[in-house]
Design a protein around this motif. Structure first.
Motif, PDB file in Angstrom:
ATOM      1  N   MET A 255     -10.979 -10.922  15.669  1.00  0.00           N
ATOM      2  CA  MET A 255      -9.704 -10.259  15.453  1.00  0.00           C
ATOM      3  C   MET A 255      -9.794  -9.281  14.286  1.00  0.00           C
ATOM      4  SD  MET A 255      -7.404 -11.276  17.672  1.00  0.00           S
ATOM      5  CE  MET A 255      -5.743 -11.261  17.017  1.00  0.00           C
ATOM      6  N   PRO A 256      -8.836  -8.336  14.177  1.00  0.00           N
ATOM      7  CA  PRO A 256      -8.884  -7.337  13.106  1.00  0.00           C
ATOM      8  C   PRO A 256      -8.865  -7.936  11.706  1.00  0.00           C
ATOM      9  CG  PRO A 256      -7.293  -6.679  14.773  1.00  0.00           C
ATOM     10  CD  PRO A 256      -7.716  -8.073  15.104  1.00  0.00           C
ATOM     11  N   TYR A 257      -8.369  -9.175  11.564  1.00  0.00           N
ATOM     12  CA  TYR A 257      -8.207  -9.782  10.245  1.00  0.00           C
ATOM     13  C   TYR A 257      -9.531 -10.206   9.608  1.00  0.00           C
ATOM     14  CZ  TYR A 257      -4.022 -10.276  13.036  1.00  0.00           C
ATOM     15  OH  TYR A 257      -2.992 -10.039  13.911  1.00  0.00           O
ATOM     16  N   LEU A 258     -10.646  -9.947  10.284  1.00  0.00           N
ATOM     17  CA  LEU A 258     -11.955 -10.245   9.709  1.00  0.00           C
ATOM     18  C   LEU A 258     -12.428  -9.145   8.767  1.00  0.00           C
ATOM     19  CD1 LEU A 258     -13.908 -11.768  12.741  1.00  0.00           C
ATOM     20  CD2 LEU A 258     -12.537 -12.932  11.002  1.00  0.00           C
ATOM     21  N   ARG A 259     -11.699  -8.033   8.708  1.00  0.00           N
ATOM     22  CA  ARG A 259     -12.050  -6.948   7.789  1.00  0.00           C
ATOM     23  C   ARG A 259     -10.770  -6.268   7.318  1.00  0.00           C
ATOM     24  NH1 ARG A 259     -15.974  -3.243  10.869  1.00  0.00           N
ATOM     25  NH2 ARG A 259     -15.793  -2.048   8.958  1.00  0.00           N
TER      26      ARG A 259
END
Length: 374
Positions: A255-259
């Motif tokens: 998911m985008p929340y990894l960066r």
């Protein structure tokens, strides 16, 4: 062209396409290389969906993708989220629909209601579908519905989504209250019925209290590591460590929340997996992609649908920071049914042992399912 949401979406799509082409073209030898133990491993997607994002029932291509992916079992969300108005009725309709899908494709799908059935799914090369919830709004204030939904096959229940509900606070609630009295009662009933408690979207206090108050080990089926990317959806080291100490398993998502910015890619997933392994130990880490078994076709229709979904989630107040129309919820270099095998290969190339990789691919979640879902 002036900067605009449409332009940023276009550029993100171009970048995603370029990354996928780079994977195919720049590393043809790597593309052809498989991890030799993959077909023998139990593979569990601790949070995912059969088919494509826009699918309405499974077609021949989606069924072929399920077979090609080699996933043994998937925690599939059949419940609605974020509203008490009609979540009970929506959830009943969803369960009926997917019961019909399983019945229509018995050679590809197996409804899993006991952890031991993972072995049946593996032996028969079918996808074991575990019905799950990502909210508890469908229970309303009626604890008797625990028995109802258990009888309908629901075996994994996330206590909250992003917002507050009657059970506790989600990760987007600034008050960060823990479990309510009703939440404690619901948790106890879920324990009694052999339902795996999930704390993925829960707030910090709800997460900690859920781990400590549960009589059985719990799961965080799809998350990232806050130590690497401080986002509300990601868990702090202290929460991950406590989960592991009490026998639970954490799944890293795609998911985008990894960066902090830009499109998530496979390297981000590996980074968070390795941090979780350092914190939790190799017996307590898995993968919950929060994606689909088929790859995503980045068409104009998909871009419009994705942007509309992001806008609707923001309107309803259930979106999390980092949800953007120009950052897709999949990694372009993992945008394939064989994403689990690619992750296994990447972990192997970084020196992780075959035994550890098998645990991360699914053996850890399989152990938890067998222990709790009985």
């Amino acid at each position: 062209m002036p900067d605009s949401p449409a332009r940023r979406t276009f550029l993100a799509a171009c970048a995603a396409g370029a990354a996928a082409v780079a994977w195919r073209g720049a590393s043809a030898a790597e593309e052809a290389t498989s991890w030799p133990r993959y077909r023998d491993a139990i593979v569990v997607d601790a949070c995912g969906s059969p088919g494509r994002p826009d699918g309405d029932g499974l077609d021949a291509r989606e069924l072929a993708d399920i077979r090609a992916g080699g996933v043994t079992a998937i925690n599939f969300t059949v419940g609605s989220v974020g509203s008490y108005a009609d979540d009970f009725e929506k959830t009943l309709r969803n369960i009926a629909f997917w019961d019909a899908q399983v019945a229509a494709h018995p050679d590809v799908l197996l409804k899993v209601v006991r952890g031991a059935q993972l072995d049946d799914a593996k032996r028969s090369s079918r996808l074991g579908v575990v019905f799950g919830f990502q909210d508890t709004t469908m229970y309303g204030e009626d604890l008797e519905r625990v028995d109802l939904f258990h009888d309908l096959g629901v075996r994994i229940v996330q206590l909250t989504y992003n917002r507050r509900n009657l059970v506790g606070d989600g990760c987007m609630e600034p008050g960060n209250a823990g479990l309510s009295r009703f939440g404690l009662e619901l948790l106890a009933r879920l324990n009694e019925r052999g339902t795996l408690v999930d704390l993925s979207h829960c707030g910090q206090r709800t997460t900690r209290e859920g781990i400590l108050q549960s009589e059985r080990p719990v799961a965080i089926t799809h998350t990232g590591c806050a130590a690497l990317t401080d986002a509300p959806r990601n868990k702090r080291d202290e929460e991950l460590r406590l989960l592991a100490e009490r026998g639970g398993v954490a799944g890293i998502y795609v998911m985008p929340y990894l960066r902090r910015q830009g499109q998530v890619v496979a390297d981000d997933v590996i980074r968070h997996l390795e941090h979780a392994l350092d914190v939790c130990g190799e017996d307590h880490v898995g993968i919950g992609t929060d994606g689909t078994t088929s790859g995503v076709e980045i068409t104009e229709d998909y871009r419009k649908q994705f942007a509309a979904e992001i806008a609707e989630r923001a309107r309803r107040g259930i979106a999390a920071p980092g949800e953007r129309a120009d950052s897709y919820t999949f990694a372009p270099d993992l945008n394939t049914p064989s994403r689990f095998e690619r992750l296994a290969l990447l972990l192997s190339r970084r020196g992780h042992s075959d035994a550890r990789i098998e645990k991360v691919l699914g053996a850890n979640f399989a152990r938890l399912f067998r222990e709790v879902i009985v």
